[in-house]
Structure formats: C-alpha cells, structure tokens
Enzyme design. Structure first.
Site, short mmCIF file in Angstrom:
data_model
loop_
_atom_site.label_atom_id
_atom_site.label_comp_id
_atom_site.label_asym_id
_atom_site.label_seq_id
_atom_site.Cartn_x
_atom_site.Cartn_y
_atom_site.Cartn_z
N ASN A 9 0.98 -1.32 0.03
CA ASN A 9 0.05 0.06 -0.05
C ASN A 9 0.91 1.11 0.04
O ASN A 9 1.48 1.55 1.03
CB ASN A 9 -0.73 -0.10 1.25
CG ASN A 9 -1.59 1.34 1.64
OD1 ASN A 9 -1.54 2.05 0.67
ND2 ASN A 9 -1.99 1.31 2.55
N TRP A 10 0.89 1.63 -1.12
CA TRP A 10 1.91 3.06 -1.40
C TRP A 10 1.27 4.46 -0.51
O TRP A 10 2.19 5.27 -0.53
CB TRP A 10 2.16 3.37 -2.65
CG TRP A 10 2.80 2.14 -3.53
CD1 TRP A 10 3.25 1.00 -2.87
CD2 TRP A 10 3.26 2.10 -4.78
NE1 TRP A 10 3.74 0.22 -3.98
CE2 TRP A 10 3.81 1.09 -5.20
CE3 TRP A 10 3.23 3.31 -5.99
CZ2 TRP A 10 4.35 0.72 -6.39
CZ3 TRP A 10 3.75 3.06 -7.29
CH2 TRP A 10 4.25 1.53 -7.25
N LYS A 11 -0.02 4.37 -0.31
CA LYS A 11 -0.54 5.39 0.36
C LYS A 11 -0.14 6.70 -0.36
O LYS A 11 -0.49 6.63 -1.68
CB LYS A 11 -0.03 5.62 1.68
CG LYS A 11 0.00 4.40 2.52
CD LYS A 11 0.26 4.44 4.03
CE LYS A 11 0.17 3.08 4.71
NZ LYS A 11 0.37 3.25 6.27
N HIS A 94 -9.09 1.44 5.41
CA HIS A 94 -7.97 1.42 6.05
C HIS A 94 -7.97 2.30 7.16
O HIS A 94 -8.82 3.38 7.25
CB HIS A 94 -6.81 2.08 5.11
CG HIS A 94 -5.38 2.01 5.72
ND1 HIS A 94 -4.98 2.98 6.51
CD2 HIS A 94 -4.44 1.09 5.41
CE1 HIS A 94 -3.60 2.71 6.70
NE2 HIS A 94 -3.32 1.60 6.29
N GLU A 96 -6.20 4.85 8.20
CA GLU A 96 -6.19 6.21 7.94
C GLU A 96 -7.28 6.75 7.48
O GLU A 96 -7.71 8.03 7.62
CB GLU A 96 -4.80 6.43 7.04
CG GLU A 96 -3.44 6.25 7.63
CD GLU A 96 -2.50 5.41 6.87
OE1 GLU A 96 -2.42 5.67 5.82
OE2 GLU A 96 -1.71 4.91 7.69
N GLU A 166 -4.55 -4.70 11.28
CA GLU A 166 -3.56 -3.80 11.38
C GLU A 166 -3.89 -2.93 12.49
O GLU A 166 -4.48 -2.13 12.72
CB GLU A 166 -3.65 -2.76 10.20
CG GLU A 166 -3.53 -3.63 8.91
CD GLU A 166 -3.15 -2.30 7.66
OE1 GLU A 166 -1.92 -2.78 7.15
OE2 GLU A 166 -3.86 -1.42 7.54
N GLY A 172 3.24 2.26 10.42
CA GLY A 172 4.24 3.34 10.65
C GLY A 172 4.91 3.94 11.73
O GLY A 172 5.68 4.98 11.70
N SER A 213 4.08 -2.05 10.37
CA SER A 213 5.63 -2.03 10.38
C SER A 213 6.17 -3.39 9.87
O SER A 213 7.11 -3.94 10.40
CB SER A 213 6.09 -1.64 11.66
OG SER A 213 5.73 -0.39 12.14
N GLY A 234 3.10 -1.13 4.30
CA GLY A 234 3.08 0.16 4.09
C GLY A 234 4.49 0.76 3.35
O GLY A 234 4.84 0.65 2.42
N GLY A 235 4.97 1.33 4.27
CA GLY A 235 6.54 1.85 4.14
C GLY A 235 7.39 1.26 3.50
O GLY A 235 8.05 1.68 2.54
P1 PGA Z 1 3.36 0.49 7.51
O1 PGA Z 1 1.81 0.55 7.15
O2 PGA Z 1 3.80 -0.93 6.95
O3 PGA Z 1 4.10 1.42 7.08
O4 PGA Z 1 3.40 0.20 9.00
C1 PGA Z 1 1.05 -0.56 6.96
C2 PGA Z 1 -0.34 -0.24 6.45
O5 PGA Z 1 -0.86 1.14 6.84
O6 PGA Z 1 -1.14 -0.70 5.77
#
Ligand code: PGA
Length: 258
Positions: A9-11, A94, A96, A166, A172, A213, A234-235
């Site tokens: 997930n590149w956000k 998600h 966020e 999650e 993150g 993470s 994510g990251g």
């Molecule tokens: P992260 O994000 O790997 O940067 O913690 C995961 C996500 O929000 O899907």
C-alpha cells in the site's frame, strides 16, 4: 488451501512517473516469486500507467479506496465502475481513512458490497488504536468492525475476500505487533467472529493479512503463524528491494503451489 497474499500500500506517495519507476524496479523480482499473490497498490492517478506495466506479469493491482456509488455528484471521489477492469483489489476501511476521513463501519460495509458488485476483491482493514489496546478493548472493537463491516455479505463472498488486521499503534511506527499476538487476534477474533456470523468453513477460507511495520526482517515471524496468510505493507513497499525481499521470504515460508 489459502494462497498467501502480500500487498504493498503506497498510500499518498509517488507521482505517476515515480510509480512507473518503482514498478519497473520491482517487476522482475516480484514476477519471479511464485506461490504467493503479489499486489501493488499505487495512488489512483498512477493506476493506468502501472496497469500497463504489469500486463504480462503475475503481479496484481489494487486501489486504495473507492466510493460505493457508481456515479454522481461526489466531487473528488472514485467509483467502483471506474476501477472495474483497471484493478482487481481495493483496500477498504484503512485506519487512515477511518481516522482522517471519518469512515465508519457502515461506509466500509457499503463499499465492501459495492466492490463485490463490480467484480473487485476487497481488502477490508480492521484494527484497534493504542488506547483501546491498553484498555483491553481490542477483542470487542475488532469483532464489531468485522460484524458491521461484513453485514449482509454472503458466506461465499466472505470466503473470497481478504481482511487485514492492522493494529493502529503498529502502523508506520516501526513497532510491529508480535507474531503470536497478531495470530491470536486473527484466529480468535477475525476468524472467530466470521465463524459466528457464518460458519467454520468460511472462517477458515478467508485470507487474513497482518499489517503494521512489516519489514524484511520481521515478515518470517508473521508468516510462520498458522492464521496469518500474508501482509499489508506500507512504508517498506516503497522500496523495491525491501518489498521483493518481504515477498520472497513469505513465499519461502508459506508459498503454495497453485
Ligand atoms: P506500515 O503501514 O507498513 O508503514 O506500518 C501498513 C499499512 O498501513 O497498511
């Protein structure tokens, strides 16, 4: 048999040009890995360009969100009709989106139905925040997210979808959950609630990812758990070498021969 699934997930990262570069960089490495599903989830504006690059590969494409209506006066929104045929997966709910854009279990539920109605596979996200976790409310909160998010969704559809557990405090932050803890919530609460809503067969069929993470050096801890079928990354999915390495290790540990 549940085929593992690793999704990146590149956000809100990467311009169209940067997205194309990133996919070019990871394409061959990812394509060579077998036994797990591999999904990249770039921003909307890059979907078409990335789709063009993925055409002949085994890498799938996903979107980060969508509206539940097919069209209408919803400035700035993207509809399931617009995604249909362009990508296969869509991340829904998600944390966020829930935290910054007021998504509720009800809107998540509408989107899950809309995704299925348009041939898209939803990756529905659930997870508690730090406060809830510390107050011992994780089980009840996640169970309610599952119940309300999946309201009215048939057992057949549930068994075809992906759920990502999650914990918000792990996203993150560099502070991942432990494999054992994530496996407990996924087995007991995510699958347990689905077994109550439907039946044990459905609960055992749905694929459940861990997210928060995930890195090359901790993916093994999650993949070695019996109830965890992959990761939402994510990251680390923004770095080609890391994402390929996470996927490679996941396939080594749990890859299935299709
Ligand atoms: P992260 O994000 O790997 O940067 O913690 C995961 C996500 O929000 O899907």
């Amino acid at each position: 048999m549940r085929i593992p699934i690793i999704a990146g997930n590149w956000k809100m990262h990467k311009t169209v040009r940067e997205s194309v570069d990133l996919v070019r960089e990871m394409r061959r490495g990812l394509n060579d890995i077998q036994g797990v599903e591999k999904v990249v989830v770039p921003p909307f504006v890059a979907l078409a360009s990335v789709a063009g690059l993925l055409g002949p590969t085994s890498i799938r494409l996903g979107a980060q969100n969508m509206h539940w209506e097919e069209q209408g006066a919803y400035t700035g929104e993207i509809s399931p009709l617009m995604l249909q045929g362009l990508c296969e997966y869509v991340i829904i709910g998600h944390s966020e989106r829930r935290t910054y854009f007021d998504e509720t279990n009800e809107s998540v539920n509408r989107k899950v139905h809309a995704a299925f109605g348009h041939g898209l596979s939803p990756i529905m996200c659930v997870g508690e925040n730090l406060q809830q976790n510390e107050a011992g409310e994780t089980e009840a909160f996640v169970s309610q997210q599952i119940r309300e998010g999946l309201a009215g969704v048939t057992a057949e559809r549930v068994s075809q979808m992906v759920i990502a557990y999650e914990p918000i405090w792990a996203i993150g932050t560099g502070r991942a959950a432990t494999g054992a803890l994530a496996n407990r919530i996924i087995g007991l609460i995510v699958r347990g609630t689905i077994a109550e809503l439907h039946n044990e067969t459905t609960a055992q069929a749905v694929r459940v990812q861990y997210g928060g993470s995930v890195k090359p050096d901790n993916i093994a801890e999650f993949m070695s758990q019996p109830d965890i079928d992959g990761a939402l990354v994510g990251g680390a999915s923004l770095r080609a070498a890391d994402f390929v390495e996470i996927t490679r290790r996941a396939a080594e540990l749990k890859g299935t021969v299709a």
